[in-house]
Design a protein around this motif. Structure first.
Motif, PDB file in Angstrom:
ATOM      1  N   VAL A  54       0.859  -1.187   0.000  1.00  0.00           N
ATOM      2  CA  VAL A  54       0.000   0.000   0.000  1.00  0.00           C
ATOM      3  C   VAL A  54       0.899   1.242   0.000  1.00  0.00           C
ATOM      4  O   VAL A  54       1.713   1.420   0.904  1.00  0.00           O
ATOM      5  CB  VAL A  54      -0.934   0.022   1.229  1.00  0.00           C
ATOM      6  CG1 VAL A  54      -1.835   1.245   1.192  1.00  0.00           C
ATOM      7  CG2 VAL A  54      -1.760  -1.270   1.311  1.00  0.00           C
ATOM      8  N   PHE A  55       0.735   2.074  -1.022  1.00  0.00           N
ATOM      9  CA  PHE A  55       1.573   3.255  -1.209  1.00  0.00           C
ATOM     10  C   PHE A  55       0.760   4.534  -1.025  1.00  0.00           C
ATOM     11  O   PHE A  55      -0.307   4.684  -1.628  1.00  0.00           O
ATOM     12  CB  PHE A  55       2.163   3.270  -2.626  1.00  0.00           C
ATOM     13  CG  PHE A  55       3.177   2.214  -2.882  1.00  0.00           C
ATOM     14  CD1 PHE A  55       4.530   2.494  -2.784  1.00  0.00           C
ATOM     15  CD2 PHE A  55       2.794   0.925  -3.236  1.00  0.00           C
ATOM     16  CE1 PHE A  55       5.484   1.511  -3.047  1.00  0.00           C
ATOM     17  CE2 PHE A  55       3.731  -0.065  -3.499  1.00  0.00           C
ATOM     18  CZ  PHE A  55       5.081   0.233  -3.390  1.00  0.00           C
ATOM     19  N   PHE A  56       1.298   5.446  -0.237  1.00  0.00           N
ATOM     20  CA  PHE A  56       0.707   6.766  -0.079  1.00  0.00           C
ATOM     21  C   PHE A  56       1.472   7.728  -0.977  1.00  0.00           C
ATOM     22  O   PHE A  56       2.663   7.559  -1.217  1.00  0.00           O
ATOM     23  CB  PHE A  56       0.799   7.225   1.381  1.00  0.00           C
ATOM     24  CG  PHE A  56      -0.070   6.420   2.303  1.00  0.00           C
ATOM     25  CD1 PHE A  56      -1.342   6.865   2.627  1.00  0.00           C
ATOM     26  CD2 PHE A  56       0.366   5.220   2.825  1.00  0.00           C
ATOM     27  CE1 PHE A  56      -2.153   6.124   3.474  1.00  0.00           C
ATOM     28  CE2 PHE A  56      -0.436   4.471   3.666  1.00  0.00           C
ATOM     29  CZ  PHE A  56      -1.699   4.921   3.994  1.00  0.00           C
ATOM     30  N   THR A  74      -6.403   8.776  -2.320  1.00  0.00           N
ATOM     31  CA  THR A  74      -6.332   7.598  -1.459  1.00  0.00           C
ATOM     32  C   THR A  74      -5.160   6.731  -1.895  1.00  0.00           C
ATOM     33  O   THR A  74      -4.703   6.826  -3.031  1.00  0.00           O
ATOM     34  CB  THR A  74      -7.639   6.782  -1.516  1.00  0.00           C
ATOM     35  OG1 THR A  74      -7.887   6.359  -2.854  1.00  0.00           O
ATOM     36  CG2 THR A  74      -8.826   7.600  -1.013  1.00  0.00           C
ATOM     37  N   PRO A  75      -4.659   5.895  -0.989  1.00  0.00           N
ATOM     38  CA  PRO A  75      -3.494   5.074  -1.311  1.00  0.00           C
ATOM     39  C   PRO A  75      -3.720   4.173  -2.520  1.00  0.00           C
ATOM     40  O   PRO A  75      -4.840   3.766  -2.816  1.00  0.00           O
ATOM     41  CB  PRO A  75      -3.296   4.228  -0.058  1.00  0.00           C
ATOM     42  CG  PRO A  75      -4.002   4.954   1.023  1.00  0.00           C
ATOM     43  CD  PRO A  75      -5.140   5.659   0.363  1.00  0.00           C
ATOM     44  N   ILE A  76      -2.610   3.855  -3.171  1.00  0.00           N
ATOM     45  CA  ILE A  76      -2.628   2.901  -4.280  1.00  0.00           C
ATOM     46  C   ILE A  76      -2.179   1.554  -3.734  1.00  0.00           C
ATOM     47  O   ILE A  76      -1.162   1.460  -3.046  1.00  0.00           O
ATOM     48  CB  ILE A  76      -1.697   3.352  -5.419  1.00  0.00           C
ATOM     49  CG1 ILE A  76      -2.181   4.694  -5.981  1.00  0.00           C
ATOM     50  CG2 ILE A  76      -1.632   2.289  -6.523  1.00  0.00           C
ATOM     51  CD1 ILE A  76      -1.243   5.303  -6.998  1.00  0.00           C
ATOM     52  N   VAL A  77      -2.947   0.526  -4.043  1.00  0.00           N
ATOM     53  CA  VAL A  77      -2.684  -0.825  -3.569  1.00  0.00           C
ATOM     54  C   VAL A  77      -2.169  -1.661  -4.727  1.00  0.00           C
ATOM     55  O   VAL A  77      -2.763  -1.679  -5.806  1.00  0.00           O
ATOM     56  CB  VAL A  77      -3.974  -1.456  -2.989  1.00  0.00           C
ATOM     57  CG1 VAL A  77      -3.713  -2.872  -2.507  1.00  0.00           C
ATOM     58  CG2 VAL A  77      -4.533  -0.585  -1.871  1.00  0.00           C
ATOM     59  N   VAL A  78      -1.043  -2.345  -4.486  1.00  0.00           N
ATOM     60  CA  VAL A  78      -0.438  -3.189  -5.512  1.00  0.00           C
ATOM     61  C   VAL A  78      -0.407  -4.622  -4.992  1.00  0.00           C
ATOM     62  O   VAL A  78       0.269  -4.911  -4.006  1.00  0.00           O
ATOM     63  CB  VAL A  78       0.991  -2.721  -5.867  1.00  0.00           C
ATOM     64  CG1 VAL A  78       1.582  -3.590  -6.962  1.00  0.00           C
ATOM     65  CG2 VAL A  78       0.994  -1.253  -6.280  1.00  0.00           C
TER      66      VAL A  78
END
Length: 103
Positions: free
Chosen positions: A42-44, A64-68
């Motif tokens: 999870v990247f902010f 909102t955060p990007i989820v990989v």
């Protein structure tokens, strides 16, 4: 497919942020290290101008955060209608790699 490393996940996020910049001209940067949440990274992120200047007029609001997914699945943003911290905790216990429940 082999598991995606944090470095690979960071490249996915940077590419996504570059696409956003191409659309609206606002350069974005990843903030620190990602949160590891189960099968996800999870990247902010925030706008570069705000990060470098602290000028509140440059603050990105509502991002909102990007989820990989570590399994190589498509990245996605967390829904803004729910608490982000609760969503990250839910990801850690999620059985499905398709993304968080949005109900």
């Amino acid at each position: 497919m082999s598991a995606r490393t944090v470095a690979e996940a960071r490249r996915v996020v940077n590419a996504s942020l570059q696409e956003s910049t191409a659309e609206d001209g606002i350069e974005r940067v990843v903030l620190g290290d990602p949160v590891e949440s189960g099968r996800y990274w999870v990247f902010f992120y925030q706008g570069r101008e705000y990060v470098e200047s602290g000028d509140l007029d440059s603050l990105l609001v509502g991002n909102t955060p990007i989820v990989v997914p570590k399994d190589g699945g498509a990245s996605f943003a967390l829904p803004s209608v729910r608490d982000v911290d609760a969503q990250i905790r839910a990801l850690a216990s999620e059985d499905s790699p398709t993304g968080p429940a949005t109900a």
